[in-house]
Design a protein around this motif. Structure first.
Motif, PDB file in Angstrom:
ATOM      1  N   LEU A 310       0.835  -1.209   0.000  1.00  0.00           N
ATOM      2  CA  LEU A 310       0.000   0.000   0.000  1.00  0.00           C
ATOM      3  C   LEU A 310       0.862   1.249   0.000  1.00  0.00           C
ATOM      4  CD1 LEU A 310      -3.078  -0.564   2.312  1.00  0.00           C
ATOM      5  CD2 LEU A 310      -2.863  -0.732  -0.156  1.00  0.00           C
ATOM      6  N   ASP A 311       1.921   1.170   0.774  1.00  0.00           N
ATOM      7  CA  ASP A 311       2.798   2.334   0.831  1.00  0.00           C
ATOM      8  C   ASP A 311       3.430   2.587  -0.527  1.00  0.00           C
ATOM      9  OD1 ASP A 311       4.158   4.358   2.475  1.00  0.00           O
ATOM     10  OD2 ASP A 311       5.941   3.269   1.840  1.00  0.00           O
ATOM     11  N   VAL A 312       3.816   1.506  -1.167  1.00  0.00           N
ATOM     12  CA  VAL A 312       4.406   1.640  -2.506  1.00  0.00           C
ATOM     13  C   VAL A 312       3.400   2.301  -3.448  1.00  0.00           C
ATOM     14  CG1 VAL A 312       5.066   0.308  -4.545  1.00  0.00           C
ATOM     15  CG2 VAL A 312       6.079  -0.225  -2.318  1.00  0.00           C
ATOM     16  N   LEU A 313       2.161   1.858  -3.369  1.00  0.00           N
ATOM     17  CA  LEU A 313       1.140   2.425  -4.259  1.00  0.00           C
ATOM     18  C   LEU A 313       0.929   3.908  -3.970  1.00  0.00           C
ATOM     19  CD1 LEU A 313      -1.511  -0.445  -4.315  1.00  0.00           C
ATOM     20  CD2 LEU A 313       0.383  -0.013  -5.873  1.00  0.00           C
ATOM     21  N   ALA A 314       0.889   4.227  -2.681  1.00  0.00           N
ATOM     22  CA  ALA A 314       0.691   5.636  -2.323  1.00  0.00           C
ATOM     23  C   ALA A 314       1.861   6.474  -2.814  1.00  0.00           C
ATOM     24  CB  ALA A 314       0.544   5.770  -0.805  1.00  0.00           C
ATOM     25  N   ASN A 315       3.061   5.917  -2.696  1.00  0.00           N
ATOM     26  CA  ASN A 315       4.231   6.657  -3.180  1.00  0.00           C
ATOM     27  C   ASN A 315       4.168   6.852  -4.686  1.00  0.00           C
ATOM     28  OD1 ASN A 315       5.363   6.910  -0.675  1.00  0.00           O
ATOM     29  ND2 ASN A 315       6.522   5.017  -0.812  1.00  0.00           N
ATOM     30  N   LEU A 316       3.741   5.814  -5.365  1.00  0.00           N
ATOM     31  CA  LEU A 316       3.632   5.927  -6.826  1.00  0.00           C
ATOM     32  C   LEU A 316       2.662   7.040  -7.200  1.00  0.00           C
ATOM     33  CD1 LEU A 316       3.570   2.215  -8.025  1.00  0.00           C
ATOM     34  CD2 LEU A 316       5.267   3.959  -8.564  1.00  0.00           C
TER      35      LEU A 316
ATOM     36  N   GLN B  49      11.625  -3.073  -3.327  1.00  0.00           N
ATOM     37  CA  GLN B  49      12.582  -4.108  -2.939  1.00  0.00           C
ATOM     38  C   GLN B  49      12.192  -4.830  -1.669  1.00  0.00           C
ATOM     39  OE1 GLN B  49      16.442  -2.373  -2.778  1.00  0.00           O
ATOM     40  NE2 GLN B  49      16.187  -1.502  -4.808  1.00  0.00           N
ATOM     41  N   ALA B  50      11.371  -4.198  -0.898  1.00  0.00           N
ATOM     42  CA  ALA B  50      10.986  -4.816   0.356  1.00  0.00           C
ATOM     43  C   ALA B  50       9.856  -5.831   0.155  1.00  0.00           C
ATOM     44  CB  ALA B  50      10.560  -3.752   1.352  1.00  0.00           C
ATOM     45  N   LEU B  51       9.421  -5.952  -1.063  1.00  0.00           N
ATOM     46  CA  LEU B  51       8.276  -6.816  -1.319  1.00  0.00           C
ATOM     47  C   LEU B  51       8.713  -8.181  -1.824  1.00  0.00           C
ATOM     48  CD1 LEU B  51       6.070  -4.190  -3.133  1.00  0.00           C
ATOM     49  CD2 LEU B  51       5.654  -5.151  -0.871  1.00  0.00           C
ATOM     50  N   SER B  52       7.875  -9.154  -1.536  1.00  0.00           N
ATOM     51  CA  SER B  52       8.143 -10.472  -2.098  1.00  0.00           C
ATOM     52  C   SER B  52       7.612 -10.499  -3.526  1.00  0.00           C
ATOM     53  CB  SER B  52       7.467 -11.538  -1.248  1.00  0.00           C
ATOM     54  OG  SER B  52       6.079 -11.288  -1.220  1.00  0.00           O
ATOM     55  N   LEU B  53       7.995 -11.501  -4.246  1.00  0.00           N
ATOM     56  CA  LEU B  53       7.752 -11.499  -5.685  1.00  0.00           C
ATOM     57  C   LEU B  53       6.316 -11.207  -6.096  1.00  0.00           C
ATOM     58  CD1 LEU B  53       9.125 -11.664  -8.362  1.00  0.00           C
ATOM     59  CD2 LEU B  53       8.613 -14.111  -8.416  1.00  0.00           C
ATOM     60  N   PRO B  54       5.342 -11.907  -5.547  1.00  0.00           N
ATOM     61  CA  PRO B  54       3.965 -11.622  -6.005  1.00  0.00           C
ATOM     62  C   PRO B  54       3.581 -10.162  -5.795  1.00  0.00           C
ATOM     63  CG  PRO B  54       4.026 -13.512  -4.498  1.00  0.00           C
ATOM     64  CD  PRO B  54       5.390 -12.957  -4.524  1.00  0.00           C
ATOM     65  N   TYR B  55       3.983  -9.623  -4.663  1.00  0.00           N
ATOM     66  CA  TYR B  55       3.668  -8.222  -4.400  1.00  0.00           C
ATOM     67  C   TYR B  55       4.462  -7.309  -5.332  1.00  0.00           C
ATOM     68  CZ  TYR B  55       1.059  -9.446  -0.216  1.00  0.00           C
ATOM     69  OH  TYR B  55       0.124  -9.939   0.633  1.00  0.00           O
ATOM     70  N   GLN B  56       5.653  -7.759  -5.643  1.00  0.00           N
ATOM     71  CA  GLN B  56       6.456  -6.962  -6.573  1.00  0.00           C
ATOM     72  C   GLN B  56       5.775  -6.868  -7.926  1.00  0.00           C
ATOM     73  OE1 GLN B  56      10.453  -8.500  -6.691  1.00  0.00           O
ATOM     74  NE2 GLN B  56      11.211  -6.882  -5.355  1.00  0.00           N
ATOM     75  N   VAL B  57       5.146  -7.955  -8.308  1.00  0.00           N
ATOM     76  CA  VAL B  57       4.447  -7.940  -9.594  1.00  0.00           C
ATOM     77  C   VAL B  57       3.318  -6.912  -9.554  1.00  0.00           C
ATOM     78  CG1 VAL B  57       3.020  -9.283 -11.160  1.00  0.00           C
ATOM     79  CG2 VAL B  57       5.066 -10.307 -10.138  1.00  0.00           C
ATOM     80  N   VAL B  58       2.569  -6.953  -8.463  1.00  0.00           N
ATOM     81  CA  VAL B  58       1.478  -5.979  -8.328  1.00  0.00           C
ATOM     82  C   VAL B  58       2.026  -4.558  -8.379  1.00  0.00           C
ATOM     83  CG1 VAL B  58      -0.389  -5.150  -6.850  1.00  0.00           C
ATOM     84  CG2 VAL B  58       0.158  -7.592  -6.934  1.00  0.00           C
ATOM     85  N   VAL B  61       3.107  -3.655 -11.918  1.00  0.00           N
ATOM     86  CA  VAL B  61       1.960  -3.361 -12.783  1.00  0.00           C
ATOM     87  C   VAL B  61       1.396  -1.981 -12.436  1.00  0.00           C
ATOM     88  CG1 VAL B  61      -0.400  -4.034 -13.354  1.00  0.00           C
ATOM     89  CG2 VAL B  61       1.388  -5.772 -13.173  1.00  0.00           C
ATOM     90  N   SER B  62       1.291  -1.688 -11.152  1.00  0.00           N
ATOM     91  CA  SER B  62       0.775  -0.383 -10.745  1.00  0.00           C
ATOM     92  C   SER B  62       1.666   0.727 -11.243  1.00  0.00           C
ATOM     93  CB  SER B  62       0.684  -0.295  -9.221  1.00  0.00           C
ATOM     94  OG  SER B  62       0.037  -1.428  -8.720  1.00  0.00           O
ATOM     95  N   LEU B  63       2.968   0.483 -11.153  1.00  0.00           N
ATOM     96  CA  LEU B  63       3.917   1.478 -11.638  1.00  0.00           C
ATOM     97  C   LEU B  63       3.645   1.771 -13.108  1.00  0.00           C
ATOM     98  CD1 LEU B  63       6.568   3.154 -11.444  1.00  0.00           C
ATOM     99  CD2 LEU B  63       7.797   1.060 -11.982  1.00  0.00           C
ATOM    100  N   ALA B  64       3.443   0.705 -13.866  1.00  0.00           N
ATOM    101  CA  ALA B  64       3.190   0.891 -15.294  1.00  0.00           C
ATOM    102  C   ALA B  64       1.888   1.658 -15.512  1.00  0.00           C
ATOM    103  CB  ALA B  64       3.134  -0.465 -15.986  1.00  0.00           C
ATOM    104  N   VAL B  65       0.851   1.255 -14.778  1.00  0.00           N
ATOM    105  CA  VAL B  65      -0.452   1.906 -14.959  1.00  0.00           C
ATOM    106  C   VAL B  65      -0.373   3.392 -14.591  1.00  0.00           C
ATOM    107  CG1 VAL B  65      -2.813   2.003 -14.093  1.00  0.00           C
ATOM    108  CG2 VAL B  65      -1.767  -0.200 -14.628  1.00  0.00           C
TER     109      VAL B  65
END
Lengths: 482, 273
Positions: A310-316, B49-58, B61-65
């Motif tokens: 969630l934090d990552v999303l908020a940062n994005l 980097q603090a995320l595990s792989l499945p979360y990294q994928v999410v 994808v969010s980054l791209a969106v």
């Protein structure tokens, strides 16, 4: 900082190319750079001071405007306006803009909305629950401006745009009550005393937990992505997540309460969807509200990876919105500048003479006349304006030149405020410009303010309210915003 | 990160050490780090980097969106403010759909040329007084605005924008012979009429306002002396609008205004426009 570098290395494990050809090196470096960039935009909300100053600038400008127009509010946006409620409704039926004022034509409702808009501006200004108040600020701005579009000018237009972008930024990380609350929680319960607790100290179970949690919960929660409730969420989350400790700070009730109250407004807004507001906007409101709820739930029950996500999303969202704000400012200047280049009057160096002769823009005719009388001055102002506006976006590649131009533009806007009688327009533009102020300057200015205030009220705490002056700012490397 | 983050500033986001980052010596919090990053300090304890792989994928994808959304938005706004061009001619509708109404903007500030004329809106009214009718002289509403603006460091939108922009609005939606030329024509006319009625009503000329007439008086600003002064045509040009009947609803307070009580609704059948 180094952590990040460190992390980067980790994430991007040295591509072991035994030969280590140049190309491989290059690719490796590029890859590392990319990974570093991704880590940067996901790990933190960039430009905390810049986003804070934009928040303060726009909410302040709008608040001052609402106060100034208080005597005229009913003519501008209310029941006494020549742009009647029915006309607004007709126009909006056409363009689907959003205005809560169209929910009812009652004068009482109008007064409530006006008061709420002013209150939201004030709360956003001081950074109280910015996730919630930024949305309320947006609703206030849209409701009033869209009610009477023909009353506005360029200043209203920038406020309108920035109100949108601010909703997505974590604009309360510093210089806000949210940040102060977080800090107080941290210092109140944390073992480290007033100072920041070093990471290493963490294990101290109870206290530390709440320490960091609250600490950053404030900001993280309160301003971080989602809105109203997050603070509550964050804190309670802290408690729930880690073994709850009896003595810890009282759970935040205001956040969740605010969330519930705001939640009641959503069905109302939705029920008027056919009359005002495009569906994407309503969807955005719902999304923000749900995100708050999710934030709270996650903090409480899933503090690990989901929370980080969630934090990552908020940062994005924050970083993208901040980028959009900066690009928007560039677009404003580029448009203003490039269109001017095409005009005869800007070419022959007389353009800035004319506004000084327009009845609607000469609060000080004698002064305007004096300036308009000097051909050289007028020409310099005319060419200078065009040069600065056209050049500004390009100067972002050079920090020093950018800062000089920024100062020039702010000065020009201040002049416009007085000479052309456009104080709110100028204030809004200066607030927009401020997104490009260097971090060192903002931090320095913050210090000065804090010190000045402490001098005025020596009795109260000896230190700190403002951003923790502490560490590293000056050493910070320079970036576009910094 | 550096400039913004990390330990800098609020540094401290203390973090609990339960969870050590894969690659780092840094103790990173579970929940703590979150907030930590939420804080201005934004300690580096989180991020993708603090995320595990499945979360990294999410997250990826969010980054791209998010990236695409921001880019599209800026592209649309760019096409909206740029002059008509190849792209915007082809996709004008898509641009409008995206930008309007909430992201509408216009930054041609005093461009390509600043306004070089003063446009004053003047009005007069026909009143019924003691059985007869009387027509007032022309009252310069813009001059009244200007008088209020003089010496005022904070001019109100009511004086600076209301009438000025209403006239622009009217002029944009009317032909030169004052006929509405689009959907907003009627609205702009009603708006202007109501402003005039409001202002004239405040003059308390005595009697009831039956009809009003507006005209614009346009006079060029004399070019600066050092340029081509003397060439400027400084005569005043008038654009006279037809007489408009005023309904009760046009007056302040709308239909329920006390002063209108005397008038029967049907008294002015021609007003219904």
């Amino acid at each position: 900082m180094k952590r990040v570098d460190h992390g980067v290395v980790t994430v991007n494990p040295r591509a072991d190319l035994p030969g280590g050809s140049h190309r491989a090196d290059w690719a490796e470096r590029a890859g590392r750079g990319l990974a570093g960039a991704i880590q940067r935009v996901t790990a933190g909300a960039l430009g905390p001071y810049q986003s804070a100053v934009v928040r303060i600038g726009f909410s302040g400008a709008w608040l001052l405007f609402l106060l100034r127009e208080f005597p005229h509010r009913r003519e501008l946006y209310g029941p006494d306006g020549p742009w009647s409620w029915g006309m607004a409704r007709e126009l909006i039926a056409n363009n689907h803009a959003f205005s809560a004022l169209l929910w009812s034509d009652s004068a009482v409702w109008f007064e409530c909305v006006y008061a709420l808009a002013a209150l939201a501006s004030l709360l956003l200004l001081v950074g109280w629950r910015v996730r919630a108040t930024s949305v309320l600020f947006l609703v206030g701005v849209l409701s009033l401006q869209n009610r009477s579009v023909f009353m506005g000018d360029g200043g209203d237009n920038v406020v309108h745009l920035m109100a949108f972008y601010l909703v997505l930024t974590r604009c309360g990380q510093v210089w806000s009550l949210d940040a102060r609350r977080a800090r107080r929680r941290a210092t109140g319960t944390g073992p480290g005393g007033p100072g920041p607790t070093p990471d290493g100290a963490a294990p101290a179970p109870d206290t530390t937990d709440s320490g960091p949690d609250e600490a950053e919960a404030g900001p993280g929660g309160t301003e971080a992505g989602p809105g109203a409730a997050e603070t509550g969420a964050a804190e309670t989350g802290a408690g729930g997540a880690h073994r709850p400790v009896a003595g810890r700070a009282a759970a935040d009730r205001v956040g969740p309460a605010l969330w519930v109250v705001l939640g009641c407004g959503l069905p109302v807004a939705t029920s008027f969807a056919g009359r005002t507001g495009e569906s994407w906007l309503l969807a955005l409101f719902w999304l923000l509200w749900l995100a708050q709820g999710l934030w709270w739930v996650v903090c409480r029950y899933a503090p690990g990876q989901p929370r980080v996500l969630l934090d990552v999303l908020a940062n994005l969202a924050h970083n993208a919105a901040l980028g959009v704000i900066m690009a928007e400012v560039c677009l404003i200047y580029a448009t203003a500048g490039w269109y001017k280049v095409q005009g005869d009057r800007w070419q022959d160096g007389t353009a800035s003479y004319y506004p000084f002769r327009l009845d609607y823009f000469t609060p000080w005719p004698a002064l305007s006349g004096l300036l308009a009388g000097s051909g050289l001055l007028i020409m310099l102002a005319t060419y200078g304006t065009v040069v600065v506006q056209v050049a500004f976006p390009f100067t972002l590649f050079n920090r020093r030149v950018k800062n000089v131009l920024l100062a020039v533009m702010m000065l020009e806007h201040a002049t416009i405020a007085v000479l052309l009688g456009l104080p709110f327009f100028s204030l809004a533009m200066i607030a927009a410009d401020a997104v490009f102020l260097p971090t060192v300057f903002l931090v320095w200015a913050g210090h000065r303010l804090v010190r000045a205030r402490d001098r005025l009220r020596p009795a109260r705490r000896g230190k700190v309210p403002g951003p923790r002056e502490a560490d590293g700012e000056p050493a910070a490397p320079r970036t576009l915003v910094g | 990160m550096d400039s913004y983050g990390g330990e800098g500033r609020h540094a401290g986001a203390p973090v609990d050490a339960e969870h050590v980052e894969p690659g780092g010596p840094r103790p990173s919090a579970q929940s703590g780090d979150l907030r930590a990053t939420g804080g201005p300090g934004r300690s580096g304890g989180a991020g993708i980097q603090a995320l595990s792989l499945p979360y990294q994928v999410v997250a990826a994808v969010s980054l791209a969106v998010v990236g695409v959304l921001a880019a599209v938005h800026l592209g649309m706004v760019f096409l909206h403010v740029a002059p008509a061009n190849t792209l915007s001619k082809q996709h004008g509708e898509a641009v409008d759909d995206w930008v309007l109404p909430e992201f509408e903007q216009n930054w041609k500030l005093f461009a390509p040329n600043p306004l070089q004329q003063n446009i004053a809106v003047q009005a007069r009214a026909e009143l019924t007084v003691a059985g007869g009718r009387r027509t007032t002289g022309w009252i310069d509403l813009s001059a009244e605005d200007a008088a209020v603006i003089r010496g005022n460091p904070f001019p109100s939108h009511v004086t600076q924008n209301e009438l000025r922009r209403a006239w622009d609005f009217f002029a944009n939606w009317h032909t030169d012979d004052n006929r509405p030329n689009g959907v907003r024509g009627e609205l702009s006319e009603r708006y202007l009429r109501r402003i005039a009625a409001l202002r004239l009503d405040a003059h308390r000329e005595g009697g009831r306002i039956e009809r009003i007439q507006l005209r614009s008086a346009t006079r060029a600003v004399v070019a600066p002396v050092w340029s081509d002064a003397g060439k400027t045509d400084t005569r005043t040009y008038y654009r006279v609008l037809p007489w408009w009947p005023v309904t009760v609803a046009d007056l302040p307070g709308g239909a329920d205004a006390g002063r209108g009580a005397a008038r029967a609704a049907g008294e002015h059948p021609e007003e219904g426009r």
